[in-house]
Design a protein around this motif. Structure first.
Motif, PDB file in Angstrom:
ATOM      1  N   ILE A 151       0.839  -1.201   0.000  1.00 49.29           N
ATOM      2  CA  ILE A 151       0.000   0.000   0.000  1.00 49.29           C
ATOM      3  C   ILE A 151       0.877   1.254   0.000  1.00 49.29           C
ATOM      4  N   ASP A 152       1.764   1.367   0.987  1.00 49.50           N
ATOM      5  CA  ASP A 152       2.646   2.542   1.081  1.00 49.50           C
ATOM      6  C   ASP A 152       4.117   2.141   1.232  1.00 49.50           C
ATOM      7  N   GLY A 153       4.435   0.978   0.773  1.00 56.71           N
ATOM      8  CA  GLY A 153       5.797   0.451   0.812  1.00 56.71           C
ATOM      9  C   GLY A 153       5.747  -1.047   0.589  1.00 56.71           C
ATOM     10  N   LEU A 154       6.916  -1.649   0.628  1.00 57.23           N
ATOM     11  CA  LEU A 154       6.989  -3.084   0.366  1.00 57.23           C
ATOM     12  C   LEU A 154       7.810  -3.749   1.462  1.00 57.23           C
ATOM     13  N   VAL A 155       7.216  -4.756   2.103  1.00 53.77           N
ATOM     14  CA  VAL A 155       7.901  -5.567   3.104  1.00 53.77           C
ATOM     15  C   VAL A 155       8.245  -6.891   2.438  1.00 53.77           C
ATOM     16  N   VAL A 156       9.527  -7.231   2.449  1.00 53.50           N
ATOM     17  CA  VAL A 156      10.007  -8.435   1.779  1.00 53.50           C
ATOM     18  C   VAL A 156      10.719  -9.330   2.796  1.00 53.50           C
ATOM     19  N   GLY A 157      11.126 -10.503   2.348  1.00 51.09           N
ATOM     20  CA  GLY A 157      11.912 -11.388   3.202  1.00 51.09           C
ATOM     21  C   GLY A 157      13.285 -10.803   3.485  1.00 51.09           C
ATOM     22  N   LYS A 158      14.035 -11.461   4.341  1.00 51.95           N
ATOM     23  CA  LYS A 158      15.330 -10.928   4.786  1.00 51.95           C
ATOM     24  C   LYS A 158      16.511 -11.319   3.907  1.00 51.95           C
ATOM     25  N   SER A 159      16.330 -12.233   2.991  1.00 50.10           N
ATOM     26  CA  SER A 159      17.461 -12.675   2.164  1.00 50.10           C
ATOM     27  C   SER A 159      17.742 -11.669   1.042  1.00 50.10           C
ATOM     28  N   ALA A 160      18.954 -11.696   0.549  1.00 51.03           N
ATOM     29  CA  ALA A 160      19.330 -10.808  -0.559  1.00 51.03           C
ATOM     30  C   ALA A 160      18.444 -11.067  -1.773  1.00 51.03           C
ATOM     31  N   GLN A 161      18.116 -12.324  -2.034  1.00 57.48           N
ATOM     32  CA  GLN A 161      17.274 -12.682  -3.173  1.00 57.48           C
ATOM     33  C   GLN A 161      15.870 -12.089  -3.037  1.00 57.48           C
ATOM     34  N   GLU A 162      15.313 -12.123  -1.832  1.00 55.64           N
ATOM     35  CA  GLU A 162      13.964 -11.583  -1.622  1.00 55.64           C
ATOM     36  C   GLU A 162      13.954 -10.055  -1.721  1.00 55.64           C
ATOM     37  N   LYS A 195       1.078   2.978  -7.502  1.00 58.54           N
ATOM     38  CA  LYS A 195       0.146   2.656  -6.417  1.00 58.54           C
ATOM     39  C   LYS A 195       0.816   2.914  -5.065  1.00 58.54           C
ATOM     40  N   LEU A 196       2.082   2.504  -4.925  1.00 53.21           N
ATOM     41  CA  LEU A 196       2.812   2.731  -3.672  1.00 53.21           C
ATOM     42  C   LEU A 196       3.024   4.226  -3.424  1.00 53.21           C
ATOM     43  N   LYS A 197       3.360   4.967  -4.488  1.00 49.27           N
ATOM     44  CA  LYS A 197       3.547   6.422  -4.361  1.00 49.27           C
ATOM     45  C   LYS A 197       2.245   7.094  -3.907  1.00 49.27           C
ATOM     46  N   GLU A 198       1.123   6.672  -4.479  1.00 49.45           N
ATOM     47  CA  GLU A 198      -0.175   7.225  -4.084  1.00 49.45           C
ATOM     48  C   GLU A 198      -0.500   6.868  -2.633  1.00 49.45           C
ATOM     49  N   GLY A 199      -0.174   5.637  -2.245  1.00 48.43           N
ATOM     50  CA  GLY A 199      -0.397   5.217  -0.864  1.00 48.43           C
ATOM     51  C   GLY A 199       0.391   6.067   0.115  1.00 48.43           C
ATOM     52  N   ILE A 200       1.619   6.404  -0.252  1.00 47.14           N
ATOM     53  CA  ILE A 200       2.434   7.268   0.598  1.00 47.14           C
ATOM     54  C   ILE A 200       1.820   8.659   0.685  1.00 47.14           C
ATOM     55  N   SER A 201       1.369   9.181  -0.448  1.00 39.78           N
ATOM     56  CA  SER A 201       0.810  10.539  -0.438  1.00 39.78           C
ATOM     57  C   SER A 201      -0.475  10.622   0.391  1.00 39.78           C
ATOM     58  N   ASN A 202      -1.157   9.505   0.576  1.00 39.12           N
ATOM     59  CA  ASN A 202      -2.380   9.476   1.377  1.00 39.12           C
ATOM     60  C   ASN A 202      -2.141   9.079   2.827  1.00 39.12           C
ATOM     61  N   LYS A 203      -0.919   8.734   3.160  1.00 41.62           N
ATOM     62  CA  LYS A 203      -0.594   8.248   4.498  1.00 41.62           C
ATOM     63  C   LYS A 203      -0.681   9.382   5.512  1.00 41.62           C
ATOM     64  N   LYS A 204      -1.240   9.085   6.667  1.00 46.47           N
ATOM     65  CA  LYS A 204      -1.309  10.034   7.784  1.00 46.47           C
ATOM     66  C   LYS A 204      -0.192   9.667   8.760  1.00 46.47           C
ATOM     67  N   PHE A 205       0.643  10.629   9.070  1.00 50.69           N
ATOM     68  CA  PHE A 205       1.764  10.413   9.970  1.00 50.69           C
ATOM     69  C   PHE A 205       1.462  11.008  11.339  1.00 50.69           C
ATOM     70  N   LEU A 206       1.919  10.337  12.366  1.00 46.77           N
ATOM     71  CA  LEU A 206       1.850  10.869  13.720  1.00 46.77           C
ATOM     72  C   LEU A 206       3.202  11.500  14.008  1.00 46.77           C
ATOM     73  N   TYR A 207       3.199  12.771  14.304  1.00 46.99           N
ATOM     74  CA  TYR A 207       4.453  13.484  14.496  1.00 46.99           C
ATOM     75  C   TYR A 207       4.636  13.896  15.940  1.00 46.99           C
ATOM     76  N   GLU A 208       5.843  13.712  16.406  1.00 44.59           N
ATOM     77  CA  GLU A 208       6.195  14.236  17.719  1.00 44.59           C
ATOM     78  C   GLU A 208       7.179  15.386  17.568  1.00 44.59           C
ATOM     79  N   TYR A 209       7.447  15.771  16.351  1.00 41.27           N
ATOM     80  CA  TYR A 209       8.350  16.891  16.100  1.00 41.27           C
ATOM     81  C   TYR A 209       7.701  17.815  15.086  1.00 41.27           C
ATOM     82  N   ASN A 210       8.228  18.993  14.979  1.00 34.89           N
ATOM     83  CA  ASN A 210       7.658  20.024  14.129  1.00 34.89           C
ATOM     84  C   ASN A 210       7.972  19.747  12.657  1.00 34.89           C
ATOM     85  N   MET A 211       6.966  19.445  11.870  1.00 32.41           N
ATOM     86  CA  MET A 211       7.186  19.119  10.456  1.00 32.41           C
ATOM     87  C   MET A 211       7.707  20.318   9.683  1.00 32.41           C
ATOM     88  N   LYS A 212       7.348  21.510  10.088  1.00 33.31           N
ATOM     89  CA  LYS A 212       7.864  22.701   9.409  1.00 33.31           C
ATOM     90  C   LYS A 212       9.387  22.733   9.512  1.00 33.31           C
TER      91      LYS A 212
END
Length: 130
Positions: free
Chosen positions: A79-90, A107-124
């Motif tokens: 959706i907003d990134g890809l989780v793969v296995g731990k091997s170099a091949q994966e 699709k992944l780029k769009e998912g990122i643009s729609n993602k809501k982030f929780l911030y504990e620091y000033n995004m500005k």
């Protein structure tokens, strides 16, 4: 920089991928470089919750990460990134899928643009770094 720099430079030369892999010296502010990337690939086998993955997403860069403990807390897989296995091949297969399937990448780029982030620091302040 680091102990593997020469080894990595030799591999880049050996595989003739110097047009797509670049070794840059350590930067105090890496965000302008990160923002220009297509992918952020984390190859660690063990991680807590690396802030670099979230920073990449904030900058609109697609992360590819191995399935470490908190990977699915940071990334909605396919959706907003890809989780793969731990091997170099994966990891390679994940990068290859994104590289060859432009619709999936968008699709992944769009998912990122729609993602809501929780911030504990000033995004500005963060955006002023880029």
């Amino acid at each position: 920089d680091g102990e593997d720099k020469e080894k990595l430079q030799n591999l880049i030369k050996e595989y003739e991928v110097y047009d797509v892999f670049f070794i840059k010296e350590s930067k105090k502010n890496p965000y302008p470089y990160l923002k220009k990337g297509d992918l952020f690939v984390l190859t660690s086998r063990y991680e807590g919750m690396p802030i670099s993955v979230t920073e990449a997403q904030i900058l609109g860069v697609v992360p590819v990460v191995p399935n470490y403990t908190s990977a699915n807390e940071q990334i909605l897989n396919n959706i907003d990134g890809l989780v793969v296995g731990k091997s170099a091949q994966e990891i390679y297969k994940g990068i290859y899928k994104i590289y060859t399937d432009k619709n999936f990448y968008q699709k992944l780029k769009e998912g990122i643009s729609n993602k809501k982030f929780l911030y504990e620091y000033n995004m500005k302040d963060f955006y002023n770094l880029i």
